[in-house]
Write a protein that holds these residues in place. Sequence first.
Motif, PDB file in Angstrom:
ATOM      1  N   ARG A   1       0.820  -1.212   0.000  1.00 34.78           N
ATOM      2  CA  ARG A   1       0.000   0.000   0.000  1.00 34.78           C
ATOM      3  C   ARG A   1       0.851   1.259   0.000  1.00 34.78           C
ATOM      4  O   ARG A   1       0.312   2.365   0.102  1.00 34.78           O
ATOM      5  CB  ARG A   1      -0.951  -0.008   1.198  1.00 34.78           C
ATOM      6  CG  ARG A   1      -2.010  -1.110   1.080  1.00 34.78           C
ATOM      7  CD  ARG A   1      -3.238  -0.794   1.878  1.00 34.78           C
ATOM      8  NE  ARG A   1      -4.322  -1.712   1.536  1.00 34.78           N
ATOM      9  CZ  ARG A   1      -5.603  -1.443   1.715  1.00 34.78           C
ATOM     10  NH1 ARG A   1      -5.969  -0.268   2.211  1.00 34.78           N
ATOM     11  NH2 ARG A   1      -6.534  -2.315   1.400  1.00 34.78           N
ATOM     12  N   GLU A   2       2.134   1.107  -0.142  1.00 31.64           N
ATOM     13  CA  GLU A   2       3.011   2.257  -0.338  1.00 31.64           C
ATOM     14  C   GLU A   2       4.331   1.772  -0.911  1.00 31.64           C
ATOM     15  O   GLU A   2       4.722   0.613  -0.726  1.00 31.64           O
ATOM     16  CB  GLU A   2       3.258   3.029   0.960  1.00 31.64           C
ATOM     17  CG  GLU A   2       3.899   2.244   2.077  1.00 31.64           C
ATOM     18  CD  GLU A   2       4.088   3.112   3.314  1.00 31.64           C
ATOM     19  OE1 GLU A   2       4.497   4.284   3.163  1.00 31.64           O
ATOM     20  OE2 GLU A   2       3.821   2.617   4.418  1.00 31.64           O
TER      21      GLU A   2
ATOM     22  N   ILE B   1       3.361  12.789   5.878  1.00 31.15           N
ATOM     23  CA  ILE B   1       2.637  12.526   4.643  1.00 31.15           C
ATOM     24  C   ILE B   1       2.714  13.761   3.755  1.00 31.15           C
ATOM     25  O   ILE B   1       2.511  14.880   4.215  1.00 31.15           O
ATOM     26  CB  ILE B   1       1.151  12.209   4.909  1.00 31.15           C
ATOM     27  CG1 ILE B   1       1.017  10.985   5.793  1.00 31.15           C
ATOM     28  CG2 ILE B   1       0.402  11.970   3.615  1.00 31.15           C
ATOM     29  CD1 ILE B   1      -0.420  10.621   6.085  1.00 31.15           C
TER      30      ILE B   1
ATOM     31  N   LEU C   1      -1.027  10.120  -3.655  1.00 30.54           N
ATOM     32  CA  LEU C   1      -1.813   9.501  -2.595  1.00 30.54           C
ATOM     33  C   LEU C   1      -3.180   9.134  -3.148  1.00 30.54           C
ATOM     34  O   LEU C   1      -3.845   9.971  -3.764  1.00 30.54           O
ATOM     35  CB  LEU C   1      -1.971  10.460  -1.416  1.00 30.54           C
ATOM     36  CG  LEU C   1      -2.898  10.015  -0.274  1.00 30.54           C
ATOM     37  CD1 LEU C   1      -2.349   8.784   0.428  1.00 30.54           C
ATOM     38  CD2 LEU C   1      -3.106  11.168   0.721  1.00 30.54           C
TER      39      LEU C   1
ATOM     40  N   SER D   1       4.990  12.470  -5.845  1.00 30.81           N
ATOM     41  CA  SER D   1       4.294  11.695  -4.812  1.00 30.81           C
ATOM     42  C   SER D   1       2.792  11.702  -5.068  1.00 30.81           C
ATOM     43  O   SER D   1       2.201  12.753  -5.341  1.00 30.81           O
ATOM     44  CB  SER D   1       4.598  12.255  -3.419  1.00 30.81           C
ATOM     45  OG  SER D   1       4.233  13.613  -3.321  1.00 30.81           O
TER      46      SER D   1
ATOM     47  N   THR E   1      -4.502   1.857  -7.743  1.00 35.67           N
ATOM     48  CA  THR E   1      -3.147   2.331  -7.470  1.00 35.67           C
ATOM     49  C   THR E   1      -2.146   1.717  -8.436  1.00 35.67           C
ATOM     50  O   THR E   1      -1.338   2.418  -9.048  1.00 35.67           O
ATOM     51  CB  THR E   1      -2.742   2.005  -6.024  1.00 35.67           C
ATOM     52  OG1 THR E   1      -3.704   2.548  -5.121  1.00 35.67           O
ATOM     53  CG2 THR E   1      -1.375   2.591  -5.700  1.00 35.67           C
TER      54      THR E   1
ATOM     55  N   SER F   1      10.405  13.557   1.566  1.00 41.47           N
ATOM     56  CA  SER F   1       9.129  14.076   1.054  1.00 41.47           C
ATOM     57  C   SER F   1       9.312  15.363   0.261  1.00 41.47           C
ATOM     58  O   SER F   1       8.425  15.771  -0.473  1.00 41.47           O
ATOM     59  CB  SER F   1       8.171  14.325   2.227  1.00 41.47           C
ATOM     60  OG  SER F   1       8.743  15.241   3.141  1.00 41.47           O
TER      61      SER F   1
ATOM     62  N   LYS G   1       6.597   8.176  -5.846  1.00 41.71           N
ATOM     63  CA  LYS G   1       6.317   7.698  -4.495  1.00 41.71           C
ATOM     64  C   LYS G   1       4.807   7.631  -4.329  1.00 41.71           C
ATOM     65  O   LYS G   1       4.109   8.622  -4.563  1.00 41.71           O
ATOM     66  CB  LYS G   1       6.928   8.664  -3.469  1.00 41.71           C
ATOM     67  CG  LYS G   1       6.770   8.237  -2.016  1.00 41.71           C
ATOM     68  CD  LYS G   1       7.447   9.271  -1.107  1.00 41.71           C
ATOM     69  CE  LYS G   1       7.339   8.879   0.354  1.00 41.71           C
ATOM     70  NZ  LYS G   1       7.998   9.890   1.235  1.00 41.71           N
ATOM     71  N   TRP G   2       4.290   6.490  -3.963  1.00 38.13           N
ATOM     72  CA  TRP G   2       2.842   6.318  -3.894  1.00 38.13           C
ATOM     73  C   TRP G   2       2.407   5.741  -2.557  1.00 38.13           C
ATOM     74  O   TRP G   2       3.159   5.043  -1.878  1.00 38.13           O
ATOM     75  CB  TRP G   2       2.346   5.418  -5.034  1.00 38.13           C
ATOM     76  CG  TRP G   2       3.030   4.076  -5.063  1.00 38.13           C
ATOM     77  CD1 TRP G   2       4.178   3.751  -5.731  1.00 38.13           C
ATOM     78  CD2 TRP G   2       2.629   2.900  -4.371  1.00 38.13           C
ATOM     79  NE1 TRP G   2       4.512   2.439  -5.504  1.00 38.13           N
ATOM     80  CE2 TRP G   2       3.581   1.891  -4.662  1.00 38.13           C
ATOM     81  CE3 TRP G   2       1.563   2.592  -3.529  1.00 38.13           C
ATOM     82  CZ2 TRP G   2       3.490   0.598  -4.148  1.00 38.13           C
ATOM     83  CZ3 TRP G   2       1.472   1.310  -3.010  1.00 38.13           C
ATOM     84  CH2 TRP G   2       2.441   0.324  -3.332  1.00 38.13           C
ATOM     85  N   ARG G   3       1.173   6.047  -2.199  1.00 41.40           N
ATOM     86  CA  ARG G   3       0.599   5.523  -0.948  1.00 41.40           C
ATOM     87  C   ARG G   3      -0.906   5.389  -1.112  1.00 41.40           C
ATOM     88  O   ARG G   3      -1.542   6.198  -1.789  1.00 41.40           O
ATOM     89  CB  ARG G   3       0.921   6.450   0.227  1.00 41.40           C
ATOM     90  CG  ARG G   3       0.333   5.965   1.558  1.00 41.40           C
ATOM     91  CD  ARG G   3       0.880   6.746   2.727  1.00 41.40           C
ATOM     92  NE  ARG G   3       0.335   6.244   3.985  1.00 41.40           N
ATOM     93  CZ  ARG G   3       0.724   6.645   5.183  1.00 41.40           C
ATOM     94  NH1 ARG G   3       1.678   7.562   5.294  1.00 41.40           N
ATOM     95  NH2 ARG G   3       0.172   6.158   6.284  1.00 41.40           N
TER      96      ARG G   3
END
Length: 289
Positions: free
Chosen positions: A37-38, A144, A69, A67, A89, A60, A116-118
């Motif tokens: 999940r990230e 975050i 979300l 990035s 995602t 970050s 960068k993913w979450r």
Amino acid sequence: MPTLHYLSLIFLWPIYLLQAIWVKKTTLKLPEPKGLREGIVRLNNADDSQLSIDTEVVSSSDPNTLSILVIGDSAAAGVGVETQQQALTGQTVQSISALTSQQTEPAAQVRYHKLKWRLIAKSGYSTKNCLNKLNHILSQAHQISADTVIISLGVNDVLSPISAKTWISQQQQLCELLYTSLGCNQIIITSVPPMSAFPALPQPFRWFLGSRANEFNHALTQWIDHSSLPCEQLDMRESLSNATMAEDGFHPSAEIYQHWGKMAAGLIQLNKQANHTSANSVQNKTNDR
């Protein structure tokens, strides 16, 4: 003035209630898919488009890292497919990687080299639930940030008694929090899906929920058009009118997630290009002084 679907409650509410209970009891319960999940992927490497975690620590504030979300309900979580790779995602990450690899700019001029993913999503989440969850995470001093946020919310709100006006108010609160606390410059809000086409819903309950979904979407469009926040609406209702759904007749299939991810990636790519052009314009003006 009340619309037709609300006027129908006067005569049909007992049928709607019974059908709602029947749907809740009989609809197949699908789990959230397995997978990370990230993580972080390299955008300049076509072989690294899978959902993975890079060993290099990326801050970050890294200007070379994009990035993203993804937040929301069961659709955001990927219910309907087996892995996050097949879900929203994963499909968005793969599509962004594919678009980046097709860029004609020299590698030295490409702003983003990593993604960068979450994912923060859970089955059953309403907009209020998601807002509370995000506030809780931020209160725990978690780091975050997000350049882009993709939102999938609305189905559980349509199923609840809240009005479209209340839903828009909650959406605004959520987007303001994302903008002020996460520093995002792009918020992609997915339209409520066409619930009038959900096979799991019987008639006339399906028609009623479809009408409410349309009402919510209209209110969303009106709000986005007049909002100063960096929000945009992603609407798949026409482009996927003939797509099949997951086996429960209520959630997206792999086909829908793939299309959804491509559309989101396209909007993100356009935003990247706009920001890149704006940055170059500012730099050129500075150099000319």
